[in-house]
Scaffold this motif. Structure first.
Motif, PDB file in Angstrom:
ATOM      1  N   VAL A   1       0.851  -1.207   0.000  1.00  0.00           N
ATOM      2  CA  VAL A   1       0.000   0.000   0.000  1.00  0.00           C
ATOM      3  C   VAL A   1       0.881   1.249   0.000  1.00  0.00           C
ATOM      4  O   VAL A   1       0.629   2.215  -0.730  1.00  0.00           O
ATOM      5  N   MET A   2       1.956   1.217   0.792  1.00  0.00           N
ATOM      6  CA  MET A   2       2.820   2.393   0.899  1.00  0.00           C
ATOM      7  C   MET A   2       3.595   2.678  -0.383  1.00  0.00           C
ATOM      8  O   MET A   2       4.062   3.792  -0.589  1.00  0.00           O
ATOM      9  N   SER A   3       3.706   1.654  -1.253  1.00  0.00           N
ATOM     10  CA  SER A   3       4.436   1.861  -2.500  1.00  0.00           C
ATOM     11  C   SER A   3       3.535   2.436  -3.601  1.00  0.00           C
ATOM     12  O   SER A   3       4.013   2.743  -4.694  1.00  0.00           O
ATOM     13  N   THR A   4       2.252   2.588  -3.325  1.00  0.00           N
ATOM     14  CA  THR A   4       1.352   3.147  -4.340  1.00  0.00           C
ATOM     15  C   THR A   4       1.457   4.669  -4.331  1.00  0.00           C
ATOM     16  O   THR A   4       2.017   5.256  -3.401  1.00  0.00           O
ATOM     17  N   THR A   5       0.866   5.293  -5.353  1.00  0.00           N
ATOM     18  CA  THR A   5       0.877   6.760  -5.351  1.00  0.00           C
ATOM     19  C   THR A   5      -0.493   7.343  -5.053  1.00  0.00           C
ATOM     20  O   THR A   5      -0.598   8.526  -4.751  1.00  0.00           O
ATOM     21  N   THR A   6      -1.562   6.539  -5.110  1.00  0.00           N
ATOM     22  CA  THR A   6      -2.900   7.125  -4.919  1.00  0.00           C
ATOM     23  C   THR A   6      -3.606   6.583  -3.688  1.00  0.00           C
ATOM     24  O   THR A   6      -4.776   6.907  -3.460  1.00  0.00           O
ATOM     25  N   LEU A   7      -2.938   5.734  -2.902  1.00  0.00           N
ATOM     26  CA  LEU A   7      -3.546   5.200  -1.676  1.00  0.00           C
ATOM     27  C   LEU A   7      -2.726   5.666  -0.481  1.00  0.00           C
ATOM     28  O   LEU A   7      -1.499   5.699  -0.544  1.00  0.00           O
ATOM     29  N   ARG A   8      -3.426   5.994   0.592  1.00  0.00           N
ATOM     30  CA  ARG A   8      -2.718   6.365   1.815  1.00  0.00           C
ATOM     31  C   ARG A   8      -3.068   5.370   2.916  1.00  0.00           C
ATOM     32  O   ARG A   8      -4.242   5.189   3.247  1.00  0.00           O
ATOM     33  N   LEU A   9      -2.057   4.728   3.465  1.00  0.00           N
ATOM     34  CA  LEU A   9      -2.293   3.757   4.539  1.00  0.00           C
ATOM     35  C   LEU A   9      -2.545   4.515   5.843  1.00  0.00           C
ATOM     36  O   LEU A   9      -1.660   5.172   6.370  1.00  0.00           O
ATOM     37  N   ARG A  10      -3.775   4.415   6.358  1.00  0.00           N
ATOM     38  CA  ARG A  10      -4.129   5.150   7.572  1.00  0.00           C
ATOM     39  C   ARG A  10      -4.141   4.303   8.829  1.00  0.00           C
ATOM     40  O   ARG A  10      -4.143   4.833   9.923  1.00  0.00           O
ATOM     41  N   GLY A  11      -4.232   2.974   8.693  1.00  0.00           N
ATOM     42  CA  GLY A  11      -4.231   2.147   9.896  1.00  0.00           C
ATOM     43  C   GLY A  11      -4.855   0.791   9.655  1.00  0.00           C
ATOM     44  O   GLY A  11      -4.785   0.248   8.555  1.00  0.00           O
ATOM     45  N   LEU A  12      -5.488   0.282  10.701  1.00  0.00           N
ATOM     46  CA  LEU A  12      -6.005  -1.090  10.701  1.00  0.00           C
ATOM     47  C   LEU A  12      -7.482  -1.135  11.037  1.00  0.00           C
ATOM     48  O   LEU A  12      -8.007  -0.267  11.734  1.00  0.00           O
ATOM     49  N   MET A  13      -8.133  -2.186  10.556  1.00  0.00           N
ATOM     50  CA  MET A  13      -9.524  -2.458  10.912  1.00  0.00           C
ATOM     51  C   MET A  13      -9.630  -3.898  11.391  1.00  0.00           C
ATOM     52  O   MET A  13      -8.891  -4.766  10.904  1.00  0.00           O
ATOM     53  N   ALA A  14     -10.501  -4.131  12.359  1.00  0.00           N
ATOM     54  CA  ALA A  14     -10.732  -5.509  12.789  1.00  0.00           C
ATOM     55  C   ALA A  14     -12.145  -5.657  13.335  1.00  0.00           C
ATOM     56  O   ALA A  14     -12.749  -4.696  13.825  1.00  0.00           O
ATOM     57  N   VAL A  15     -12.645  -6.876  13.208  1.00  0.00           N
ATOM     58  CA  VAL A  15     -13.938  -7.249  13.786  1.00  0.00           C
ATOM     59  C   VAL A  15     -13.623  -8.279  14.872  1.00  0.00           C
ATOM     60  O   VAL A  15     -12.967  -9.286  14.597  1.00  0.00           O
ATOM     61  N   ALA A  16     -14.070  -8.033  16.095  1.00  0.00           N
ATOM     62  CA  ALA A  16     -13.827  -8.996  17.170  1.00  0.00           C
ATOM     63  C   ALA A  16     -14.623 -10.268  16.891  1.00  0.00           C
ATOM     64  O   ALA A  16     -15.722 -10.207  16.345  1.00  0.00           O
ATOM     65  N   PRO A  17     -14.063 -11.449  17.229  1.00  0.00           N
ATOM     66  CA  PRO A  17     -14.804 -12.702  16.997  1.00  0.00           C
ATOM     67  C   PRO A  17     -16.164 -12.661  17.695  1.00  0.00           C
ATOM     68  O   PRO A  17     -16.269 -12.166  18.817  1.00  0.00           O
ATOM     69  N   LEU A  18     -17.185 -13.148  17.001  1.00  0.00           N
ATOM     70  CA  LEU A  18     -18.544 -13.113  17.541  1.00  0.00           C
ATOM     71  C   LEU A  18     -18.688 -14.036  18.745  1.00  0.00           C
ATOM     72  O   LEU A  18     -18.073 -15.103  18.792  1.00  0.00           O
ATOM     73  N   GLY A  19     -19.491 -13.606  19.688  1.00  0.00           N
ATOM     74  CA  GLY A  19     -19.851 -14.480  20.795  1.00  0.00           C
ATOM     75  C   GLY A  19     -18.727 -14.754  21.772  1.00  0.00           C
ATOM     76  O   GLY A  19     -18.776 -15.736  22.511  1.00  0.00           O
ATOM     77  N   GLU A  20     -17.688 -13.930  21.751  1.00  0.00           N
ATOM     78  CA  GLU A  20     -16.593 -14.107  22.704  1.00  0.00           C
ATOM     79  C   GLU A  20     -16.310 -12.759  23.346  1.00  0.00           C
ATOM     80  O   GLU A  20     -16.680 -11.726  22.801  1.00  0.00           O
ATOM     81  N   ASN A  21     -15.614 -12.793  24.462  1.00  0.00           N
ATOM     82  CA  ASN A  21     -15.125 -11.552  25.051  1.00  0.00           C
ATOM     83  C   ASN A  21     -14.221 -10.861  24.017  1.00  0.00           C
ATOM     84  O   ASN A  21     -13.250 -11.449  23.555  1.00  0.00           O
ATOM     85  N   PRO A  22     -14.543  -9.624  23.617  1.00  0.00           N
ATOM     86  CA  PRO A  22     -13.760  -8.974  22.555  1.00  0.00           C
ATOM     87  C   PRO A  22     -12.408  -8.449  23.020  1.00  0.00           C
ATOM     88  O   PRO A  22     -11.547  -8.115  22.203  1.00  0.00           O
ATOM     89  N   GLU A  23     -12.177  -8.415  24.339  1.00  0.00           N
ATOM     90  CA  GLU A  23     -10.991  -7.692  24.824  1.00  0.00           C
ATOM     91  C   GLU A  23      -9.663  -8.272  24.341  1.00  0.00           C
ATOM     92  O   GLU A  23      -8.786  -7.511  23.924  1.00  0.00           O
ATOM     93  N   PRO A  24      -9.483  -9.615  24.356  1.00  0.00           N
ATOM     94  CA  PRO A  24      -8.208 -10.141  23.846  1.00  0.00           C
ATOM     95  C   PRO A  24      -7.981  -9.747  22.375  1.00  0.00           C
ATOM     96  O   PRO A  24      -6.844  -9.455  21.983  1.00  0.00           O
TER      97      PRO A  24
END
Ligand SMILES: *Cc1c(COP(=O)(O)O)cnc(C)c1O
Length: 234
Positions: free
Chosen positions: A156-179
């Protein structure tokens, strides 16, 4: 006949905003550092319009055709459109035409598709991208496995038209999301050695956003807690 109840929508939105603000303050963060993305998937353009009237600036969609149609119907509104669903590389160019942020970058082919579209139409400007991390062993959940993150980030960082801003995640369903949130926060810290500007952390949904804030979330993707139950997809 429209069943949209704007008064209760406003109350639910206000209540979520208050919970975000108090969670942020409780862990020593500024509420201004947390962006609320209201997830409007499966709802009509009337809901997006009502949210815009209530001061919402960021909306999230997870299916290309639906998002494209809604964006067209709401083109007069001052909104930022966040694409949060799994993205096929053959749809990347089309998504790029209306999305301001793509949260679900998870493959070389998606990076290549988004970049190709950006190069073909310089008027589109720079696209903010988040790499989605898959916290499970199930590739069907979308996201890159953590061990493959650095290679994808470098791409992503080697492209010229995309800017890497960070990360996205979905916590596993039906579990404590904290870990899961804790793991993503650590992965983010590591990533920032390679990509110092990749400071955004998109995590936290209706059921777990307060916990996500305590682990450093900067972007919350909240649907049902604000919009009420989603209609069935059409
Ligand atoms: C639907 C969706 C959300 C919102 O979920 P709620 O539980 O309704 O808040 C958040 N993130 C993604 C990726 C989604 O698909």
């Amino acid at each position: 006949m429209s069943t949209l109840d704007v008064a209760s929508l406003g109350r639910r939105l206000e209540s979520v905003r208050e919970r975000i603000a108090s969670s942020a303050v409780n862990c020593g963060r500024s509420p201004d550092d947390v962006t609320l993305v209201v997830v409007t998937k499966f709802h009509g353009a009337d809901l997006v319009r009502a949210l815009a009237d209530l001061g919402v600036r960021d909306v999230g969609e997870n299916r290309h055709q639906e998002a494209e149609a809604k964006h067209l119907q709401c083109s007069d509104l001052d909104l930022r459109w966040h694409f949060i669903g799994q993205l096929q590389s053959n749809k990347a160019a089309a998504v790029r035409r209306y999305a301001d942020v793509v949260h679900s970058v998870d493959r070389d082919s998606v990076v290549a598709g988004l970049e190709r579209a950006g190069l073909a139409d310089p008027g589109l400007g720079t696209l903010d991208c988040l790499i989605q991390i898959n916290l499970t062993d199930d590739p069907g959940r979308g996201g890159v496995q953590p061990e493959n993150l650095d290679a994808l980030a470098t791409q992503v960082m080697s492209t010229t038209t995309l800017r890497l801003r960070g990360l996205m995640a979905v916590a596993p369903l039906g579990e404590n999301p904290e870990p899961a949130f804790e793991a993503v926060a650590m992965i983010s810290e590591n990533l920032r050695r390679l990509a110092p500007d990749a400071t955004w952390l998109s995590m936290g949904m209706s059921g777990d956003f307060e916990s996500a804030i305590s682990f450093g979330a900067t972007h919350l993707r909240i649907g049902t807690e604000i919009t009420g139950k989603r209609p069935n997809p059409v």
